[in-house]
Design a protein around this motif. Structure first.
Motif, PDB file in Angstrom:
ATOM      1  N   GLN A 202       0.843  -1.177   0.000  1.00 27.41           N
ATOM      2  CA  GLN A 202       0.000   0.000   0.000  1.00 27.41           C
ATOM      3  C   GLN A 202       0.891   1.244   0.000  1.00 27.41           C
ATOM      4  O   GLN A 202       2.056   1.188   0.420  1.00 27.41           O
ATOM      5  CB  GLN A 202      -0.909   0.005   1.235  1.00 27.41           C
ATOM      6  N   PRO A 203       0.369   2.390  -0.492  1.00 23.97           N
ATOM      7  CA  PRO A 203       1.197   3.595  -0.547  1.00 23.97           C
ATOM      8  C   PRO A 203       1.850   3.953   0.795  1.00 23.97           C
ATOM      9  O   PRO A 203       3.010   4.384   0.840  1.00 23.97           O
ATOM     10  CB  PRO A 203       0.200   4.671  -0.988  1.00 23.97           C
ATOM     11  N   GLU A 204       1.109   3.773   1.901  1.00 22.21           N
ATOM     12  CA  GLU A 204       1.668   4.115   3.212  1.00 22.21           C
ATOM     13  C   GLU A 204       2.863   3.211   3.568  1.00 22.21           C
ATOM     14  O   GLU A 204       3.813   3.645   4.222  1.00 22.21           O
ATOM     15  CB  GLU A 204       0.595   3.991   4.301  1.00 22.21           C
ATOM     16  N   GLU A 205       2.781   1.951   3.120  1.00 23.83           N
ATOM     17  CA  GLU A 205       3.892   1.033   3.364  1.00 23.83           C
ATOM     18  C   GLU A 205       5.105   1.427   2.524  1.00 23.83           C
ATOM     19  O   GLU A 205       6.253   1.348   2.977  1.00 23.83           O
ATOM     20  CB  GLU A 205       3.465  -0.401   3.040  1.00 23.83           C
ATOM     21  N   MET A 206       4.851   1.879   1.287  1.00 23.25           N
ATOM     22  CA  MET A 206       5.941   2.336   0.433  1.00 23.25           C
ATOM     23  C   MET A 206       6.600   3.587   1.027  1.00 23.25           C
ATOM     24  O   MET A 206       7.820   3.763   0.954  1.00 23.25           O
ATOM     25  CB  MET A 206       5.411   2.622  -0.975  1.00 23.25           C
ATOM     26  N   GLU A 207       5.782   4.452   1.617  1.00 24.83           N
ATOM     27  CA  GLU A 207       6.328   5.646   2.278  1.00 24.83           C
ATOM     28  C   GLU A 207       7.301   5.247   3.391  1.00 24.83           C
ATOM     29  O   GLU A 207       8.392   5.823   3.521  1.00 24.83           O
ATOM     30  CB  GLU A 207       5.190   6.485   2.877  1.00 24.83           C
ATOM     31  N   ASP A 208       6.907   4.240   4.174  1.00 20.85           N
ATOM     32  CA  ASP A 208       7.769   3.794   5.270  1.00 20.85           C
ATOM     33  C   ASP A 208       9.092   3.228   4.745  1.00 20.85           C
ATOM     34  O   ASP A 208      10.163   3.488   5.313  1.00 20.85           O
ATOM     35  CB  ASP A 208       7.040   2.730   6.100  1.00 20.85           C
ATOM     36  N   VAL A 209       9.027   2.452   3.675  1.00 20.23           N
ATOM     37  CA  VAL A 209      10.244   1.866   3.110  1.00 20.23           C
ATOM     38  C   VAL A 209      11.187   2.971   2.633  1.00 20.23           C
ATOM     39  O   VAL A 209      12.394   2.946   2.907  1.00 20.23           O
ATOM     40  CB  VAL A 209       9.904   0.912   1.947  1.00 20.23           C
ATOM     41  N   LEU A 210      10.631   3.954   1.915  1.00 20.91           N
ATOM     42  CA  LEU A 210      11.467   5.047   1.399  1.00 20.91           C
ATOM     43  C   LEU A 210      12.051   5.875   2.543  1.00 20.91           C
ATOM     44  O   LEU A 210      13.255   6.168   2.558  1.00 20.91           O
ATOM     45  CB  LEU A 210      10.635   5.943   0.476  1.00 20.91           C
ATOM     46  N   ALA A 211      11.204   6.257   3.508  1.00 24.35           N
ATOM     47  CA  ALA A 211      11.677   7.088   4.621  1.00 24.35           C
ATOM     48  C   ALA A 211      12.753   6.365   5.424  1.00 24.35           C
ATOM     49  O   ALA A 211      13.799   6.952   5.752  1.00 24.35           O
ATOM     50  CB  ALA A 211      10.503   7.462   5.523  1.00 24.35           C
ATOM     51  N   ASP A 212      12.522   5.099   5.725  1.00 25.50           N
ATOM     52  CA  ASP A 212      13.503   4.351   6.515  1.00 25.50           C
ATOM     53  C   ASP A 212      14.824   4.200   5.754  1.00 25.50           C
ATOM     54  O   ASP A 212      15.903   4.259   6.355  1.00 25.50           O
ATOM     55  CB  ASP A 212      12.943   2.970   6.874  1.00 25.50           C
ATOM     56  N   THR A 213      14.730   4.003   4.440  1.00 31.98           N
ATOM     57  CA  THR A 213      15.951   3.862   3.631  1.00 31.98           C
ATOM     58  C   THR A 213      16.766   5.145   3.641  1.00 31.98           C
ATOM     59  O   THR A 213      17.991   5.131   3.852  1.00 31.98           O
ATOM     60  CB  THR A 213      15.586   3.492   2.178  1.00 31.98           C
ATOM     61  N   VAL A 214      16.091   6.277   3.417  1.00 34.44           N
ATOM     62  CA  VAL A 214      16.807   7.559   3.362  1.00 34.44           C
ATOM     63  C   VAL A 214      17.432   7.886   4.722  1.00 34.44           C
ATOM     64  O   VAL A 214      18.598   8.284   4.803  1.00 34.44           O
ATOM     65  CB  VAL A 214      15.864   8.691   2.921  1.00 34.44           C
ATOM     66  N   LEU A 215      16.656   7.714   5.798  1.00 34.44           N
ATOM     67  CA  LEU A 215      17.169   8.056   7.124  1.00 34.44           C
ATOM     68  C   LEU A 215      18.339   7.148   7.524  1.00 34.44           C
ATOM     69  O   LEU A 215      19.301   7.596   8.163  1.00 34.44           O
ATOM     70  CB  LEU A 215      16.043   7.976   8.161  1.00 34.44           C
ATOM     71  N   LYS A 216      18.248   5.888   7.164  1.00 34.59           N
ATOM     72  CA  LYS A 216      19.356   4.968   7.447  1.00 34.59           C
ATOM     73  C   LYS A 216      20.618   5.407   6.701  1.00 34.59           C
ATOM     74  O   LYS A 216      21.725   5.388   7.267  1.00 34.59           O
ATOM     75  CB  LYS A 216      18.970   3.548   7.014  1.00 34.59           C
ATOM     76  N   GLU A 217      20.454   5.838   5.442  1.00 36.22           N
ATOM     77  CA  GLU A 217      21.605   6.323   4.672  1.00 36.22           C
ATOM     78  C   GLU A 217      22.162   7.603   5.278  1.00 36.22           C
ATOM     79  O   GLU A 217      23.378   7.810   5.329  1.00 36.22           O
ATOM     80  CB  GLU A 217      21.197   6.562   3.210  1.00 36.22           C
ATOM     81  N   PHE A 218      21.281   8.502   5.724  1.00 34.97           N
ATOM     82  CA  PHE A 218      21.743   9.730   6.390  1.00 34.97           C
ATOM     83  C   PHE A 218      22.637   9.365   7.583  1.00 34.97           C
ATOM     84  O   PHE A 218      23.724   9.915   7.758  1.00 34.97           O
ATOM     85  CB  PHE A 218      20.555  10.541   6.908  1.00 34.97           C
ATOM     86  N   LYS A 219      22.131   8.447   8.412  1.00 36.18           N
ATOM     87  CA  LYS A 219      22.848   8.075   9.636  1.00 36.18           C
ATOM     88  C   LYS A 219      24.228   7.517   9.304  1.00 36.18           C
ATOM     89  O   LYS A 219      25.234   7.872   9.931  1.00 36.18           O
ATOM     90  CB  LYS A 219      22.031   7.041  10.419  1.00 36.18           C
TER      91      LYS A 219
END
Length: 290
Positions: free
Chosen positions: A257-274
């Motif tokens: 679902q779109p909300e699940e895709m949002e979580d995948v993208l957000a978690d990926t970007v934040l993990k890369e930031f860290k």
């Protein structure tokens, strides 16, 4: 530092970009490649595609203003020369995504009105935070904001979009592949150049960490707006269009679902930031989730 920066020379840029992966392209894609008829003919999908492309133009306009503004703030000539190549990269990105708007039927005379109407306010605020640092000629904060935060976000967003478009829209996937290659080089410069400067200027760390946290919040708010009110997903289901089973980050985006895709993208970007901030000696700050 000199040896590291030699890998970001104008000569290397010429050999890898104009004479490399961008050979035989026009506006980032192959000659004759076109947007799929489904995106052109379905009003909901057409509007959603224009809206998405507007966000790419807004983000790349920010990157263009930031990279060009940082040239005169750079403390050494080699960094200035790299930023000159990055400025041309970002100008190319603005051009290719703007040209996609034309391909989607946006008239040149209405371009600025469309961009102003559809630009996400949270993305605009994200850009303003970075450009304030650039205007103050704050090289350390500016490069972290530009080459780690903004480019890190763009890198993951483009990769996700590439995975979703490759099977169904070769034109746009082709355009994205060139920008991904550019972003990878930009992020590499940010990590390698700023690490040394952070060691020389540890007093800058608290300010840079606050900026990362603030920019991250507006990035997540932009993602939330894009995914939580997603008319395109509902329209695809309404017309019975089968979704693309694209694999990205170990998941099947076509089953989410779109909300699940949002979580995948957000978690990926934040993990890369860290990870990337840790490499340059900056402590990652967890943003508030919208």
């Amino acid at each position: 530092m000199a040896d590291f920066l030699s890998a970001y020379s104008i000569q290397n840029w010429l050999e890898s970009c104009p004479q490399g992966y961008l050979m035989n392209t026009e506006y980032g894609h192959g000659s004759g490649e076109q947007e799929p008829e489904l995106l052109q003919n379905n009003p909901v999908l057409h509007e959603d595609t224009i809206r998405t492309t507007v966000q790419l133009v807004v983000g790349e306009r920010c990157a263009l203003a930031a990279s060009s503004g940082l040239i005169n703030a750079a403390p050494d000539e080699a960094s200035k020369r790299f930023l000159a190549t990055q400025t041309l990269d970002e100008a190319r990105h603005v051009e290719i995504f703007t040209h996609r708007l034309y391909d989607l039927g946006v008239r040149r005379s209405e371009r600025e009105d469309v961009i102003k109407r559809l630009a996400n306010p949270n993305l605009v605020k994200f850009a303003e935070i970075l450009l304030e640092k650039v205007d103050k000629k704050d090289f350390v904060a500016g490069v972290v904001g530009q080459n780690i935060v903004l480019e890190g976000m763009a890198f993951s967003v483009f990769e996700m979009m590439y995975a979703m478009n490759q099977p169904v829209n070769p034109k746009f996937a082709h355009t994205l592949s060139g920008t991904i290659a550019d972003e990878r080089r930009h992020v590499g410069f940010g990590e390698n150049r700023i690490g040394t400067l952070i060691k020389d200027h540890p007093e800058k760390k608290p300010e840079v960490e606050r900026m990362q946290k603030e920019m991250s919040y507006y990035m997540l708010a932009t993602f939330a707006d894009a995914f939580r009110n997603n008319r395109a997903a509902a329209e695809m289901e309404h017309i019975g269009q089968e979704r693309v089973h694209a694999q990205w980050q170990g998941v099947d985006l076509g089953r989410m679902q779109p909300e699940e895709m949002e979580d995948v993208l957000a978690d990926t970007v934040l993990k890369e930031f860290k990870t990337r901030l840790g490499r340059i000696g900056i402590e990652y700050q967890t943003p508030v989730r919208p």
